[in-house]
Design a protein around this motif. Structure first.
Motif, mmCIF file in Angstrom:
data_model
loop_
_atom_site.group_PDB
_atom_site.id
_atom_site.type_symbol
_atom_site.label_atom_id
_atom_site.label_comp_id
_atom_site.label_asym_id
_atom_site.label_seq_id
_atom_site.Cartn_x
_atom_site.Cartn_y
_atom_site.Cartn_z
ATOM 1 N N PRO A 96 24.254 9.223 24.802
ATOM 2 C CA PRO A 96 23.127 8.280 24.730
ATOM 3 C C PRO A 96 21.771 8.996 24.701
ATOM 4 N N THR A 97 21.670 10.144 25.369
ATOM 5 C CA THR A 97 20.420 10.921 25.325
ATOM 6 C C THR A 97 20.295 11.650 23.990
ATOM 7 N N TRP A 98 21.346 12.338 23.579
ATOM 8 C CA TRP A 98 21.300 13.090 22.319
ATOM 9 C C TRP A 98 20.943 12.194 21.132
ATOM 10 N N ALA A 99 21.375 10.937 21.197
ATOM 11 C CA ALA A 99 21.138 10.014 20.080
ATOM 12 C C ALA A 99 19.651 9.740 19.862
ATOM 13 N N TYR A 130 24.749 18.547 14.298
ATOM 14 C CA TYR A 130 25.533 17.414 13.771
ATOM 15 C C TYR A 130 24.982 16.058 14.186
ATOM 16 N N VAL A 131 23.871 16.029 14.962
ATOM 17 C CA VAL A 131 23.291 14.741 15.370
ATOM 18 C C VAL A 131 22.069 14.449 14.489
ATOM 19 N N TYR A 132 22.235 13.521 13.567
ATOM 20 C CA TYR A 132 21.151 13.133 12.656
ATOM 21 C C TYR A 132 20.897 11.633 12.793
ATOM 22 N N PRO A 133 20.232 11.197 13.895
ATOM 23 C CA PRO A 133 20.004 9.760 14.078
ATOM 24 C C PRO A 133 19.119 9.209 12.957
ATOM 25 N N ASP A 173 26.203 3.840 17.262
ATOM 26 C CA ASP A 173 26.263 3.647 15.806
ATOM 27 C C ASP A 173 25.060 4.252 15.067
ATOM 28 N N PHE A 174 23.835 4.105 15.628
ATOM 29 C CA PHE A 174 22.646 4.583 14.895
ATOM 30 C C PHE A 174 22.538 6.109 14.862
ATOM 31 N N ALA A 175 23.382 6.782 15.636
ATOM 32 C CA ALA A 175 23.291 8.250 15.692
ATOM 33 C C ALA A 175 24.261 8.936 14.736
ATOM 34 N N VAL A 176 25.048 8.179 13.990
ATOM 35 C CA VAL A 176 25.968 8.807 13.030
ATOM 36 C C VAL A 176 25.541 8.465 11.605
ATOM 37 N N GLU A 177 26.098 9.202 10.648
ATOM 38 C CA GLU A 177 25.812 8.973 9.234
ATOM 39 C C GLU A 177 27.009 8.277 8.598
ATOM 40 N N LEU A 452 12.202 13.362 25.964
ATOM 41 C CA LEU A 452 13.527 12.855 25.614
ATOM 42 C C LEU A 452 14.136 12.089 26.792
ATOM 43 N N ALA A 453 13.990 12.625 27.998
ATOM 44 C CA ALA A 453 14.552 11.948 29.176
ATOM 45 C C ALA A 453 13.912 10.564 29.359
ATOM 46 N N ARG A 454 12.582 10.488 29.124
ATOM 47 C CA ARG A 454 11.894 9.187 29.252
ATOM 48 C C ARG A 454 12.405 8.190 28.232
ATOM 49 N N ILE A 455 12.510 8.634 26.973
ATOM 50 C CA ILE A 455 12.969 7.732 25.894
ATOM 51 C C ILE A 455 14.400 7.279 26.161
ATOM 52 N N ALA A 456 15.235 8.222 26.596
ATOM 53 C CA ALA A 456 16.649 7.880 26.861
ATOM 54 C C ALA A 456 16.761 6.888 28.020
ATOM 55 N N ALA A 457 15.893 7.041 29.014
ATOM 56 C CA ALA A 457 15.942 6.155 30.184
ATOM 57 C C ALA A 457 15.594 4.713 29.808
#
Ligand SMILES: [Zn+2]
Length: 459
Positions: A96-99, A130-133, A173-177, A452-457
């Motif tokens: 969820p954070t990496w996305a 490999y993470v291309y949101p 779903d939005f983090a995959v191609e 990133l931590a703020r956005i993920a939270a």
């Protein structure tokens, strides 16, 4: 054409890591332009023209530059999280954070990853990204730009995922191609950036993420794309017991057989980890010359197990070393992996005969060059090869009482780097980068990790 400028390095020990493991107790190296011109025992030949610099390397060991064969740069801004998890639970915790990564975060994380490795003697790096949101910007361009700015030789393994939560995968779903989107973007990246020349500073490989994050079609068609374009293929393989179970349940076979059935064994392929391999898996890798990126610290951190490196080497499998992403190996260094590879493999079946110091150094240099398909150009110190080399300082408190320099480098504390050259250009002096501002990178990576931590939270 003007004659190449020469740099002469003298009075050092040299471990060439050539086919005979040639070493010189006291010797010299001559760099001409971006190539190694000559090396040997004693003093450099007299009467060399165009010498712009002479380095008295007394107290140093000179080795080929270290070559990293597996990494995920973006993880630099998610270090120190989920520290007590196994692979699967760690992935669940972090996706969820990496996305939520974007171009600015990825650029900063790439700079941090590259800087940490470069000041520890890495001259060739790779990033399996490999993470291309959706809407995250030009991530491949940001990574390649960071490597070019730092002057490190580089392979981008352009990754991809098309199995998200709705298909039973882990990423949102939005983090995959899509299958077609991933293949098209990968082809475009190869065409834009891959340099097939001997001196190449930038290469691109095709690298779908792992069996449990991609469809069989993405694996199969990704391999076909790589072979049509003449570039290498990379993925994760046989990392955990769970992955093995997953392959048996979904495909009715183990990971290695699954890879073979999709065209993913061959001398143009290398795979990260390969921890859970039986004798017939190792024989298949040896027969096809499929390479392995051994990542001892990450495997230990995630309790994945001990890869059978001594058996792989005995069978003739090309093996290099990998840091792996720094969310599962917070140190982010490769020179300490020489020691970790040796120690961890001695905990396996072969005990004290598993690996010696020279084999560990070979994994981190020539083995890496083989795995990246660049054994003709880098990975050993030989006349005509590219001038990628490191001067390790071994005459201080940490190492001075160890007589053998290769033993000192591998068994001892992390050795200071007095100088590191890539393509004949010095990028590190006295442990500090010459090509980037480490303090500025430290600040920006902390800022981006917090953003990133703020956005993920916020979710
Ligand atoms: Zn990995």
């Amino acid at each position: 054409m003007a004659a190449a400028q020469r740099i002469v390095i003298e009075n050092c020990s040299i471990a060439t890591v050539d086919a005979h493991d040639t070493e010189y107790a006291t010797g010299y190296v001559v760099i001409a332009g971006n190539r190694i011109e000559a090396l040997g025992a004693g003093k450099a030949p007299e009467g060399l023209e165009n010498v712009v610099r002479r380095i008295d390397a007394t107290g140093h060991l000179v080795t080929p530059g270290l070559i990293n064969t597996h990494h995920h740069f973006y993880q630099w801004i998610t270090r120190g999280l989920a520290t007590d998890h196994n692979l699967f639970n760690w992935l669940v915790a972090l996706y969820p954070t990496w996305a939520r990564i974007d171009e600015q975060m990825v650029r900063s994380a790439a700079q941090g990853s590259l800087a940490m490795m470069a000041r520890g003697g890495v001259t060739t790096a790779m990033d399996h990204h490999y993470v291309y949101p959706r809407g995250s910007g030009d991530l491949s361009g940001a990574i390649i730009g960071a490597a070019r700015d730092m002057g490190v030789r580089f392979t981008l393994a352009r990754g991809s995922m098309d199995r998200s939560e709705k298909d039973g995968g882990l990423p949102p779903d939005f983090a995959v191609e899509t299958l077609d989107g991933a293949l098209a973007a990968t082809e475009e990246t190869v065409k834009q950036y891959h340099d097939a020349s001997f001196d190449a500073m930038t290469q691109v490989a095709v690298a779908p993420c792992s069996p449990f994050s991609i469809s069989t079609e993405l694996l199969r068609q990704g391999g076909e794309l790589a072979r049509r374009l003449g570039v290498r293929m990379h993925t994760h393989g046989s990392e955990t017991v769970e992955e093995e179970k997953f392959c048996h349940e979904l495909f009715g076979m183990g990971p290695t057989d699954y890879f073979e059935s999709t065209g993913w064994l061959g001398e143009d392929v290398w795979m990260a980890h390969c921890v859970h391999m039986n004798d017939s898996d190792i024989a298949a890798f040896a027969r096809t010359k499929t390479g392995v990126a051994h990542c001892p610290s990450s495997n230990a951190r995630l309790a994945a197990g001990i890869a059978r490196v001594p058996d792989m080497l005995a069978a003739g499998v090309p093996v290099g070393l990998g840091v792996d992403g720094t969310a599962s190996n917070e140190s982010g260094e490769l020179h300490t992996e020489l020691r970790n590879a040796l120690l961890i493999n001695r905990l396996g079946a072969h005990k004290e005969a598993a690996l010696n110091a020279r084999q560990a150094l070979r994994l981190g240099t020539f083995g890496g060059a083989q795995v990246l398909g660049r054994a003709a150009e880098i990975g050993s110190l030989e006349p005509g090869k590219l001038a990628d080399l490191v001067l390790w300082k071994l005459d201080t408190l940490a190492h001075a009482s160890i007589a053998d320099p290769v033993t000192a480098l591998v068994f001892g504390a992390a050795a200071p780097v007095t100088a590191s050259f890539v393509d004949g250009r010095q990028i590190v002096a006295d442990g500090r980068l010459l090509t980037a501002d480490e303090d500025a990178i430290a600040r920006s990576t902390r800022d981006e990790a917090q953003r990133l931590a703020r956005i993920a939270a916020q979710g």
